[in-house]
Scaffold this motif. Sequence first.
Motif, mmCIF file in Angstrom:
data_model
loop_
_atom_site.group_PDB
_atom_site.id
_atom_site.type_symbol
_atom_site.label_atom_id
_atom_site.label_comp_id
_atom_site.label_asym_id
_atom_site.label_seq_id
_atom_site.Cartn_x
_atom_site.Cartn_y
_atom_site.Cartn_z
ATOM 1 N N GLN A 120 0.895 -1.108 -0.083
ATOM 2 C CA GLN A 120 -0.077 0.068 0.049
ATOM 3 C C GLN A 120 0.777 1.271 -0.211
ATOM 4 O OE1 GLN A 120 -2.863 0.190 3.096
ATOM 5 N NE2 GLN A 120 -3.154 2.593 2.884
ATOM 6 N N ILE A 121 0.576 2.002 -0.840
ATOM 7 C CA ILE A 121 1.435 3.546 -0.860
ATOM 8 C C ILE A 121 -0.005 4.708 -1.046
ATOM 9 C CG2 ILE A 121 2.578 5.033 -2.341
ATOM 10 C CD1 ILE A 121 4.119 2.796 -3.242
ATOM 11 N N GLY A 122 0.027 5.377 -0.056
ATOM 12 C CA GLY A 122 -0.966 6.241 0.317
ATOM 13 C C GLY A 122 -2.267 5.291 0.152
ATOM 14 N N ILE A 123 -3.338 6.034 -0.494
ATOM 15 C CA ILE A 123 -4.513 5.203 -0.527
ATOM 16 C C ILE A 123 -4.643 4.131 -1.690
ATOM 17 C CG2 ILE A 123 -5.730 7.409 0.067
ATOM 18 C CD1 ILE A 123 -6.519 7.861 -2.734
ATOM 19 N N ASN A 124 -3.527 3.664 -2.273
ATOM 20 C CA ASN A 124 -3.574 2.640 -3.490
ATOM 21 C C ASN A 124 -2.936 1.518 -2.889
ATOM 22 O OD1 ASN A 124 -4.695 4.675 -5.373
ATOM 23 N ND2 ASN A 124 -2.797 5.742 -5.452
ATOM 24 N N THR A 125 -3.517 0.510 -3.117
ATOM 25 C CA THR A 125 -3.138 -0.892 -2.810
ATOM 26 C C THR A 125 -2.952 -1.538 -3.952
ATOM 27 O OG1 THR A 125 -4.106 -0.603 -0.751
ATOM 28 C CG2 THR A 125 -3.381 -2.728 -1.058
ATOM 29 N N THR A 126 -1.711 -2.697 -4.163
ATOM 30 C CA THR A 126 -1.623 -3.491 -5.148
ATOM 31 C C THR A 126 -2.584 -4.608 -4.873
ATOM 32 O OG1 THR A 126 -0.130 -4.975 -3.837
ATOM 33 C CG2 THR A 126 0.820 -2.836 -5.142
ATOM 34 N N VAL A 127 -2.639 -5.368 -6.061
ATOM 35 C CA VAL A 127 -3.448 -6.550 -5.934
ATOM 36 C C VAL A 127 -2.623 -7.448 -5.107
ATOM 37 C CG1 VAL A 127 -4.834 -6.365 -8.182
ATOM 38 C CG2 VAL A 127 -2.598 -7.629 -8.221
ATOM 39 N N GLN A 128 -3.125 -8.596 -4.859
ATOM 40 C CA GLN A 128 -2.185 -9.519 -4.000
ATOM 41 C C GLN A 128 -0.980 -10.244 -4.947
ATOM 42 O OE1 GLN A 128 -4.994 -12.718 -2.686
ATOM 43 N NE2 GLN A 128 -5.817 -11.584 -0.838
ATOM 44 N N TYR A 156 7.469 7.968 0.681
ATOM 45 C CA TYR A 156 7.690 7.833 -0.576
ATOM 46 C C TYR A 156 7.779 9.161 -1.346
ATOM 47 C CZ TYR A 156 2.879 8.883 -1.945
ATOM 48 O OH TYR A 156 1.537 9.054 -2.156
ATOM 49 N N THR A 157 8.559 9.290 -2.291
ATOM 50 C CA THR A 157 8.778 10.440 -3.240
ATOM 51 C C THR A 157 8.860 10.111 -4.763
ATOM 52 O OG1 THR A 157 11.214 10.552 -2.993
ATOM 53 C CG2 THR A 157 10.045 11.960 -1.367
ATOM 54 N N GLY A 158 8.517 10.907 -5.485
ATOM 55 C CA GLY A 158 8.572 10.615 -6.913
ATOM 56 C C GLY A 158 7.238 9.884 -7.306
ATOM 57 N N THR A 159 7.455 9.095 -8.454
ATOM 58 C CA THR A 159 6.303 8.472 -8.876
ATOM 59 C C THR A 159 6.573 6.950 -8.913
ATOM 60 O OG1 THR A 159 6.052 10.094 -10.829
ATOM 61 C CG2 THR A 159 4.816 8.123 -11.013
ATOM 62 N N TRP A 160 5.455 6.274 -8.216
ATOM 63 C CA TRP A 160 5.388 4.881 -7.771
ATOM 64 C C TRP A 160 4.120 4.707 -8.428
ATOM 65 C CZ3 TRP A 160 9.389 2.137 -6.472
ATOM 66 C CH2 TRP A 160 10.499 2.512 -5.856
ATOM 67 N N THR A 161 4.053 3.498 -9.749
ATOM 68 C CA THR A 161 2.918 3.041 -10.161
ATOM 69 C C THR A 161 2.482 1.593 -9.099
ATOM 70 O OG1 THR A 161 3.499 3.770 -12.362
ATOM 71 C CG2 THR A 161 1.813 2.076 -12.281
ATOM 72 N N VAL A 162 1.388 1.664 -8.805
ATOM 73 C CA VAL A 162 0.553 0.669 -7.968
ATOM 74 C C VAL A 162 -0.058 -0.468 -8.882
ATOM 75 C CG1 VAL A 162 -0.773 -0.077 -6.092
ATOM 76 C CG2 VAL A 162 0.514 1.830 -6.030
ATOM 77 N N VAL A 163 0.478 -1.827 -8.880
ATOM 78 C CA VAL A 163 -0.115 -2.583 -9.932
ATOM 79 C C VAL A 163 -0.497 -3.771 -8.965
ATOM 80 C CG1 VAL A 163 0.311 -4.196 -11.864
ATOM 81 C CG2 VAL A 163 1.378 -1.839 -11.713
#
Length: 163
Positions: A120-128, A156-163
């Motif tokens: 989980q990064i902020g409000i975004n969470t990856t799939v299992q 975290y800083t910068g851009t992280w894509t949550v998949v």
Amino acid sequence: GSRAMTGDLDAGGYSVVNVDKFQFDVGPKFDAEDSTTVQLLNSSATKLVYLLKKVKIVTQITNTVLSVLDSGKLFNNAGATSTTTLTLPTAGDTGEIYYFIAKDSDNDYKIQATGITTIQIGINTTVQGGYVQSSGSGSTLTLVRTQTSQWVALSYTGTWTVV
């Protein structure tokens, strides 16, 4: 040895003011395996204790599975020639912490969960079993295991894509 001082303290850019007494307990050698304890006491006799530990920096440019023994290390992908994937440990204890810096702007930096684990990064969470990915140099990420099957970004800083 120990050193007791009175006054204001500047700690990494943050000023701790009105500190009646602070004490540094410094070991004879400060390296990746040693630490420094800082105790702060205020006029109410409230004691705050901080453990400062030097972080071991690891350049990892090949895909690898991290172990619980890697907890507390700072990983980067400087010099990578392709996408680097670091897979977080499957089993372990809550409180494990890992640090990441994307240093190579030409290649993606992926942090992979396993099994039913999520990130989980902020409000975004990856799939299992999903992953987070940075494509830009300078992005940073600090992950802590908060549950057996969950990693949460403390920062975290910068851009992280949550998949």
